[in-house]
Design a protein around this motif. Structure first.
Motif, PDB file in Angstrom:
ATOM      1  N   VAL A 116     -57.838  11.197  15.292  1.00  0.00           N
ATOM      2  CA  VAL A 116     -58.181  10.396  16.614  1.00  0.00           C
ATOM      3  C   VAL A 116     -58.366   8.852  16.234  1.00  0.00           C
ATOM      4  O   VAL A 116     -57.862   7.922  16.711  1.00  0.00           O
ATOM      5  N   ALA A 117     -59.438   8.803  15.265  1.00  0.00           N
ATOM      6  CA  ALA A 117     -59.926   7.545  14.782  1.00  0.00           C
ATOM      7  C   ALA A 117     -58.808   6.799  14.044  1.00  0.00           C
ATOM      8  O   ALA A 117     -58.721   5.377  14.525  1.00  0.00           O
ATOM      9  N   VAL A 118     -57.827   7.232  13.305  1.00  0.00           N
ATOM     10  CA  VAL A 118     -56.988   6.593  12.740  1.00  0.00           C
ATOM     11  C   VAL A 118     -55.825   6.302  13.690  1.00  0.00           C
ATOM     12  O   VAL A 118     -55.421   5.085  13.873  1.00  0.00           O
ATOM     13  N   GLY A 119     -55.574   7.124  14.824  1.00  0.00           N
ATOM     14  CA  GLY A 119     -54.772   6.643  15.837  1.00  0.00           C
ATOM     15  C   GLY A 119     -54.989   5.410  16.545  1.00  0.00           C
ATOM     16  O   GLY A 119     -54.372   4.575  16.892  1.00  0.00           O
ATOM     17  N   LEU A 152     -57.388   3.185  15.639  1.00  0.00           N
ATOM     18  CA  LEU A 152     -57.556   1.861  15.124  1.00  0.00           C
ATOM     19  C   LEU A 152     -55.962   1.469  14.673  1.00  0.00           C
ATOM     20  O   LEU A 152     -55.730   0.175  14.682  1.00  0.00           O
ATOM     21  N   LEU A 153     -54.910   2.303  14.539  1.00  0.00           N
ATOM     22  CA  LEU A 153     -53.620   1.920  14.247  1.00  0.00           C
ATOM     23  C   LEU A 153     -53.339   1.245  15.714  1.00  0.00           C
ATOM     24  O   LEU A 153     -52.532   0.190  15.528  1.00  0.00           O
ATOM     25  N   VAL A 154     -53.294   1.706  16.765  1.00  0.00           N
ATOM     26  CA  VAL A 154     -52.618   1.173  18.029  1.00  0.00           C
ATOM     27  C   VAL A 154     -53.682  -0.122  18.252  1.00  0.00           C
ATOM     28  O   VAL A 154     -52.827  -1.341  18.602  1.00  0.00           O
ATOM     29  N   ALA A 155     -55.145  -0.295  17.987  1.00  0.00           N
ATOM     30  CA  ALA A 155     -55.817  -1.427  18.248  1.00  0.00           C
ATOM     31  C   ALA A 155     -54.849  -2.476  17.213  1.00  0.00           C
ATOM     32  O   ALA A 155     -54.940  -3.734  17.671  1.00  0.00           O
ATOM     33  N   ALA A 156     -54.975  -2.187  16.105  1.00  0.00           N
ATOM     34  CA  ALA A 156     -54.519  -3.277  15.092  1.00  0.00           C
ATOM     35  C   ALA A 156     -52.850  -3.674  15.452  1.00  0.00           C
ATOM     36  O   ALA A 156     -52.657  -5.031  15.245  1.00  0.00           O
ATOM     37  N   ALA A 157     -52.002  -2.798  15.757  1.00  0.00           N
ATOM     38  CA  ALA A 157     -50.805  -3.351  16.282  1.00  0.00           C
ATOM     39  C   ALA A 157     -50.728  -4.194  17.401  1.00  0.00           C
ATOM     40  O   ALA A 157     -49.908  -5.125  17.470  1.00  0.00           O
ATOM     41  N   PHE A 158     -51.677  -3.960  18.205  1.00  0.00           N
ATOM     42  CA  PHE A 158     -51.683  -4.949  19.431  1.00  0.00           C
ATOM     43  C   PHE A 158     -52.232  -6.277  19.164  1.00  0.00           C
ATOM     44  O   PHE A 158     -52.089  -7.134  19.755  1.00  0.00           O
ATOM     45  N   VAL A 159     -53.181  -6.113  18.481  1.00  0.00           N
ATOM     46  CA  VAL A 159     -54.125  -7.243  17.944  1.00  0.00           C
ATOM     47  C   VAL A 159     -53.463  -8.273  17.009  1.00  0.00           C
ATOM     48  O   VAL A 159     -53.452  -9.506  17.148  1.00  0.00           O
ATOM     49  N   VAL A 160     -52.759  -7.418  16.042  1.00  0.00           N
ATOM     50  CA  VAL A 160     -52.275  -8.389  14.703  1.00  0.00           C
ATOM     51  C   VAL A 160     -51.178  -9.615  15.372  1.00  0.00           C
ATOM     52  O   VAL A 160     -51.274 -10.520  14.669  1.00  0.00           O
ATOM     53  N   PRO A 161     -50.411  -9.192  16.412  1.00  0.00           N
ATOM     54  CA  PRO A 161     -49.421 -10.362  16.764  1.00  0.00           C
ATOM     55  C   PRO A 161     -50.112 -11.629  17.076  1.00  0.00           C
ATOM     56  O   PRO A 161     -49.454 -12.616  17.022  1.00  0.00           O
ATOM     57  N   SER A 171     -46.602   2.806  17.650  1.00  0.00           N
ATOM     58  CA  SER A 171     -45.771   3.173  19.147  1.00  0.00           C
ATOM     59  C   SER A 171     -45.612   4.610  19.170  1.00  0.00           C
ATOM     60  O   SER A 171     -45.904   5.051  20.460  1.00  0.00           O
ATOM     61  N   VAL A 172     -45.680   5.429  18.292  1.00  0.00           N
ATOM     62  CA  VAL A 172     -45.729   6.817  18.119  1.00  0.00           C
ATOM     63  C   VAL A 172     -46.848   7.332  18.953  1.00  0.00           C
ATOM     64  O   VAL A 172     -47.035   8.252  19.985  1.00  0.00           O
ATOM     65  N   VAL A 173     -48.098   6.889  18.561  1.00  0.00           N
ATOM     66  CA  VAL A 173     -49.563   7.437  18.997  1.00  0.00           C
ATOM     67  C   VAL A 173     -49.242   6.974  20.715  1.00  0.00           C
ATOM     68  O   VAL A 173     -49.870   7.863  21.212  1.00  0.00           O
ATOM     69  N   CYS A 174     -48.888   5.891  21.084  1.00  0.00           N
ATOM     70  CA  CYS A 174     -49.045   5.511  22.254  1.00  0.00           C
ATOM     71  C   CYS A 174     -47.846   6.662  23.288  1.00  0.00           C
ATOM     72  O   CYS A 174     -48.132   7.020  24.351  1.00  0.00           O
ATOM     73  N   ALA A 175     -46.770   6.737  22.486  1.00  0.00           N
ATOM     74  CA  ALA A 175     -45.744   7.602  23.149  1.00  0.00           C
ATOM     75  C   ALA A 175     -46.377   9.282  23.250  1.00  0.00           C
ATOM     76  O   ALA A 175     -45.794   9.833  24.115  1.00  0.00           O
ATOM     77  N   ILE A 176     -47.209   9.556  22.197  1.00  0.00           N
ATOM     78  CA  ILE A 176     -47.457  11.057  22.461  1.00  0.00           C
ATOM     79  C   ILE A 176     -48.944  11.574  22.750  1.00  0.00           C
ATOM     80  O   ILE A 176     -49.204  12.328  23.432  1.00  0.00           O
ATOM     81  N   GLY A 177     -49.780  10.439  23.017  1.00  0.00           N
ATOM     82  CA  GLY A 177     -51.465  10.612  23.422  1.00  0.00           C
ATOM     83  C   GLY A 177     -52.104  10.940  22.396  1.00  0.00           C
ATOM     84  O   GLY A 177     -51.719  11.629  21.458  1.00  0.00           O
ATOM     85  N   LEU A 178     -53.460  10.526  22.490  1.00  0.00           N
ATOM     86  CA  LEU A 178     -54.491  11.078  21.592  1.00  0.00           C
ATOM     87  C   LEU A 178     -54.611  12.214  21.457  1.00  0.00           C
ATOM     88  O   LEU A 178     -55.091  12.957  20.103  1.00  0.00           O
ATOM     89  N   GLY A 184     -54.259  17.078  18.046  1.00  0.00           N
ATOM     90  CA  GLY A 184     -53.448  18.322  17.381  1.00  0.00           C
ATOM     91  C   GLY A 184     -52.899  18.159  16.405  1.00  0.00           C
ATOM     92  O   GLY A 184     -52.886  19.166  15.416  1.00  0.00           O
ATOM     93  N   ILE A 185     -52.355  17.144  15.930  1.00  0.00           N
ATOM     94  CA  ILE A 185     -51.673  16.807  14.512  1.00  0.00           C
ATOM     95  C   ILE A 185     -52.671  17.253  13.467  1.00  0.00           C
ATOM     96  O   ILE A 185     -52.341  17.507  12.331  1.00  0.00           O
ATOM     97  N   GLY A 186     -53.667  16.606  13.750  1.00  0.00           N
ATOM     98  CA  GLY A 186     -54.951  16.672  12.804  1.00  0.00           C
ATOM     99  C   GLY A 186     -55.304  18.175  12.386  1.00  0.00           C
ATOM    100  O   GLY A 186     -55.708  18.406  11.249  1.00  0.00           O
ATOM    101  N   ARG A 187     -54.570  19.182  13.130  1.00  0.00           N
ATOM    102  CA  ARG A 187     -54.830  20.620  12.703  1.00  0.00           C
ATOM    103  C   ARG A 187     -53.478  21.061  12.160  1.00  0.00           C
ATOM    104  O   ARG A 187     -53.485  22.345  11.810  1.00  0.00           O
ATOM    105  N   ILE A 188     -52.427  20.505  12.149  1.00  0.00           N
ATOM    106  CA  ILE A 188     -51.184  20.798  11.558  1.00  0.00           C
ATOM    107  C   ILE A 188     -51.224  21.196  10.110  1.00  0.00           C
ATOM    108  O   ILE A 188     -50.712  22.058   9.695  1.00  0.00           O
TER     109      ILE A 188
END
Length: 451
Positions: A11-14, A16-25, A354-361, A366-370
């Motif tokens: 979740v932390a990686v997700g 951070l990824l979303v925050a960076a993707a929105f801020v970097v532009p 975008s994938v994180v936004c589309a599937i939710g935290l 859950g993916i962390g347990r895959i």
């Protein structure tokens, strides 16, 4: 609620990824940006809310109250109801819930803007439908019209896909169901049916308990934002049923496993002629075969499935369209368009945001347990098929043929990821489900998505 290290890290990686993707532009970092060689107007049109394709527009609509009520009901009663319903009713209930959820999210933007008018935009399939007066001729000359800057070039979405996508909407029009509302309804019904297909596949490959735990997450997944109003939702539904039928065939469930295997091949073969990227559904399909109880069982599915998919390819070849020719040409068309101005330095990782936004935290947790070595070694079906979908996403990303809009384009893969939340501790499910629902509602109310 206690969170394990794997969930917390995922979740932390997700986040951070979303925050960076929105801020970097907004940091003016050269080519680490969503769009280069662009005027302010073009930036606003194509990258206003990068990594999501849309525009900042805080709004409410007719779908706001139904979406909130449905989301709250799913969080409060969904997990318990999924345990109590008879199995035969559960896939139907998941489909109905997913359909209502997707439609209510679309209606936040209003009937015309959010639903009936989405597939009538100038780059969409329905704009091309009236020009197809001779279907055999259209298929026979399809590849000749893929490249841009020709007098008779196909419009953007038609040129970027094999002819099956356009044919679907032409056939719909021919039977008297023309226009944006009917096209959107087709995408909504087929796309939301993926929820039922996923539960059936998870039950066949893992067990009923896991399928029941996955049901609420699959039914109200944030992916519904794009399922209701894009042809990719239709593609996702077709592919999901192909995987579900292959799972039933591999496990020998149902009265005619051989027929199920052939049906899987037909659907996955048809999927390849809806979207070139669906060739990557071979990876989740391979994951299903890996879960077969024996290599003989895998072959009993693989052979009829390949033959059936080959029949689809043969029919198109006989009609004058060769898949590989179209695929090579569409790569040239891709670089003729806006893709040339979308730097891989940003989109290679912003796609994943975008994938994180589309599937939710909750799904990310859950993916962390895959990636459970013991489960992978025993070929646990849910683990294998979700990993197959993740590997398909990785290949699509590295191909550089998916830059931006992946919250929509990757729906055939991402619809499987919310099922990973079934692996989370049951006592935490309401929390993670609430996080998914809230994320979808916030996203849909703050951004006017392009789809």
């Amino acid at each position: 609620m206690r969170t394990s290290r794997r969930e917390a890290v995922a979740v932390a990686v997700g986040v951070l990824l979303v925050a960076a993707a929105f801020v970097v532009p907004h940091l003016d970092l050269g080519i680490v940006t969503p769009l280069i060689n662009a005027t302010p107007g073009r930036l606003q049109a194509f990258a206003d809310t990068a990594p999501i394709f849309g525009w900042w527009n805080a709004h409410v609509g007719w779908g706001t109250v139904p979406a909130i009520v449905l989301g709250a009901a799913a969080v409060l009663w969904g997990p318990a109801l999924a345990q109590r319903l008879p199995w035969r009713a559960l896939p139907w209930a998941a489909w109905a819930t997913a359909c209502a959820w997707a439609f209510s999210l679309a209606m936040i933007d209003g009937w015309q803007r959010g639903f009936a008018g989405r597939l009538t935009a100038r780059h969409e399939y329905l704009r091309q439908v009236p020009t197809v007066t001779d279907i055999p001729e259209a298929v026979r000359t399809f590849a000749d019209r893929i490249l841009d800057y020709q007098p008779d070039s196909w419009i953007t979405h038609v040129s970027g896909h094999p002819p099956g996508a356009l044919l679907t909407f032409v056939w719909l029009d021919r039977i008297g169901l023309g226009g944006g509302a009917w096209a959107a309804l087709l995408c909504l019904l087929v796309g939301s049916s993926a929820a039922a297909a996923i539960l059936i596949a998870v039950r066949a490959m893992t067990d009923e308990r896991t399928a029941r735990l996955a049901a609420p997450f699959v039914a109200v997944a944030p992916t519904a934002i794009w399922v209701a109003v894009s042809a990719d939702g239709y593609f996702a539904g077709v592919a999901a049923w192909g995987i579900a039928l292959s799972a039933l065939a591999v496990r020998g469930l149902g009265p005619w496993p051989g027929l199920a295997a052939a049906g899987a091949g037909l659907l996955l073969g048809w999927g390849m002629f809806l979207n070139y990227g669906l060739v990557l559904m071979a990876l989740p399909a391979l994951a299903v075969l890996v879960c077969a109880p024996s290599w003989r069982a895998a072959l009993r599915v693989l052979v009829p499935a390949v033959v059936a998919a080959g029949v689809v390819a043969a029919v198109f070849a006989a009609a004058g369209f060769w898949w590989f020719e179209g695929y090579l040409l569409v790569q040239d068309r891709y670089w003729q368009g806006i893709a040339n101005d979308r730097p891989f330095q940003y989109w290679s990782w912003a796609n994943l945001a975008s994938v994180v936004c589309a599937i939710g935290l909750g799904s990310v947790a859950g993916i962390g347990r895959i990636f459970d070595i013991a489960a992978i070694r025993r070929r646990s079906g849910l683990h294998m098929v979700v990993i197959g979908a993740l590997v398909a996403i990785a290949f699509a990303d590295l191909s550089m043929l998916s830059k931006a809009e992946t919250e929509r384009i990757w729906l055939p893969f991402t619809v499987w990821l919310p099922a990973a939340a079934a692996l989370l501790p049951p006592r935490s499910h309401r929390w993670w489900l609430a996080l998914n629902v809230i994320g979808a509602l916030v996203l849909n109310h703050l951004i006017l998505t392009n789809w």
